[in-house]
Design a protein around this motif. Structure first.
Motif, mmCIF file in Angstrom:
data_model
loop_
_atom_site.group_PDB
_atom_site.id
_atom_site.type_symbol
_atom_site.label_atom_id
_atom_site.label_comp_id
_atom_site.label_asym_id
_atom_site.label_seq_id
_atom_site.Cartn_x
_atom_site.Cartn_y
_atom_site.Cartn_z
ATOM 1 N N ARG A 1 -7.852 55.167 31.374
ATOM 2 C CA ARG A 1 -7.862 56.090 30.241
ATOM 3 C C ARG A 1 -9.306 56.513 29.982
ATOM 4 N NH1 ARG A 1 -4.673 58.074 26.366
ATOM 5 N NH2 ARG A 1 -5.504 58.540 24.304
ATOM 6 N N HIS A 2 -9.577 57.784 30.184
ATOM 7 C CA HIS A 2 -10.929 58.302 29.990
ATOM 8 C C HIS A 2 -11.228 58.475 28.498
ATOM 9 C CE1 HIS A 2 -11.538 59.134 34.289
ATOM 10 N NE2 HIS A 2 -10.251 59.483 34.307
ATOM 11 N N GLY A 3 -12.514 58.508 28.192
ATOM 12 C CA GLY A 3 -12.923 58.593 26.797
ATOM 13 C C GLY A 3 -12.446 59.834 26.084
ATOM 14 N N THR A 4 -12.115 60.879 26.822
ATOM 15 C CA THR A 4 -11.636 62.117 26.215
ATOM 16 C C THR A 4 -10.124 62.108 25.986
ATOM 17 O OG1 THR A 4 -11.467 63.080 28.421
ATOM 18 C CG2 THR A 4 -13.511 63.474 27.203
ATOM 19 N N GLY A 5 -9.461 60.989 26.297
ATOM 20 C CA GLY A 5 -8.026 60.889 26.086
ATOM 21 C C GLY A 5 -7.201 61.299 27.281
ATOM 22 N N ASN B 1 -5.509 60.559 30.839
ATOM 23 C CA ASN B 1 -5.054 59.408 31.615
ATOM 24 C C ASN B 1 -5.059 59.723 33.109
ATOM 25 O OD1 ASN B 1 -4.449 57.643 29.423
ATOM 26 N ND2 ASN B 1 -2.591 58.831 29.031
ATOM 27 N N LYS C 1 -5.898 67.950 25.267
ATOM 28 C CA LYS C 1 -6.956 67.092 25.797
ATOM 29 C C LYS C 1 -7.746 67.846 26.870
ATOM 30 C CE LYS C 1 -5.452 63.640 23.326
ATOM 31 N NZ LYS C 1 -6.200 63.146 22.132
ATOM 32 N N PHE D 1 -11.724 67.713 29.429
ATOM 33 C CA PHE D 1 -13.087 67.231 29.594
ATOM 34 C C PHE D 1 -14.063 68.313 29.138
ATOM 35 C CE2 PHE D 1 -10.668 64.896 32.839
ATOM 36 C CZ PHE D 1 -11.070 63.593 32.583
ATOM 37 N N HIS E 1 -19.863 68.453 30.719
ATOM 38 C CA HIS E 1 -20.517 67.174 30.997
ATOM 39 C C HIS E 1 -21.243 67.258 32.336
ATOM 40 C CE1 HIS E 1 -16.521 67.026 32.880
ATOM 41 N NE2 HIS E 1 -17.036 66.182 33.760
ATOM 42 N N GLY F 1 -21.529 55.990 36.147
ATOM 43 C CA GLY F 1 -20.782 56.969 35.364
ATOM 44 C C GLY F 1 -20.592 58.256 36.147
#
Length: 260
Positions: free
Chosen positions: A20-24, A26, A55, A57, A60, A256
């Motif tokens: 599960r990524h930090g942005t929600g 999956n 949701k 990304f 980044h 990361g």
């Protein structure tokens, strides 16, 4: 199945693991995971991502590797610091060379969920500071061959407009009977199940009992360039991707979003 199990022929599928990524967002990650903690030089990671309509990304950074995104369902909007804006839809691909550094965002298109496959490929040491670059390919631009028992689309490889700094091949395979995966000597690769179910076994083995179940979400690492026979269950289509490439023989140091 666990990674310490042994089988005749050395063919051992593993289950992917949920991330599960930090942005929600999956993902079902093939590697690296607790079950398969290593990278597969030249491949850094591989996963199937699922993005809900609300949701995604946001912009980044990335650097030091290349990204291949291949859509399974729905559309994904891409924008980056090169000024590129593009929506990739089902069976379409995008390649980003992050090189010395790039920023990008990924969001589902048309207010609907999407899912696809994302592969990170390490850049060799001398190419780490390459100029960032982007290219995409429509479904019509990706060559497809009808074989006896399988349909094979080349996402990366001969005839595809998607090229990387690493010699490699990325195939989208739909098997209705059987297909043999052959990769060059000294290359590394993996299979990842997308839809359906079937079996995999070492092509060099004579024992049909050595066949192991293989279905959606499973990964079969192949670090020693062995040929593998893939067969679908009777009356069912098995869809998977077969990815292989020439190792760089260099450490993969991921921090990361950066691969140093």
């Amino acid at each position: 199945m666990t990674p310490d199990e042994t089988t005749a022929g050395g063919v051992e599928p593993l289950s992917g693991e949920t991330v599960r990524h930090g942005t929600g967002v999956n993902s079902d990650r093939a590697f690296p995971t607790d079950g398969h903690p290593d990278n597969l030089d030249p491949f850094v990671l591989f996963e199937r991502f699922y993005i809900d309509p609300d949701k995604g990304f946001p912009m980044h950074p990335h650097k030091g590797f290349e990204i291949v995104s291949y859509m399974i369902e729905g559309g994904m909007e891409h924008a980056d610091s090169l000024g590129v804006e593009h929506t990739a839809r089902e069976d379409e691909a995008m390649r980003i060379t992050t090189g010395s550094g790039i920023r990008h965002s990924e969001f589902p298109a048309d207010g609907e969920a999407c899912n696809g496959l994302q592969l990170w490929v390490n850049l060799p040491r001398e190419e780490k500071e390459a100029d960032p670059d982007y290219v995409d390919a429509s479904a019509e631009e990706l060559p497809t061959s009808e074989l006896d028992g399988a349909t094979v689309t080349t996402v990366v490889g001969e005839g595809s407009p998607i090229e990387l700094h690493t010699p490699m091949e990325y195939l989208d395979v739909r098997v209705t009977d059987g297909w043999t995966w052959e990769i060059p000597d000294e290359w590394t690769g993996f299979l990842y199940g997308v839809e359906g179910s079937g079996t995999v076994r070492d092509a060099a083995g004579d024992d049909a009992d050595a066949a192991r179940e293989f279905s959606a979400g499973d990964v079969l690492p192949n670090a020693d360039a062995r040929d593998v026979i893939v067969e679908s269950d009777e009356g069912e289509e098995l869809r998977f991707v077969a990815v292989s490439g020439r190792p760089h023989g260099e450490p993969i140091r991921q921090q990361g979003p950066f691969v140093l």
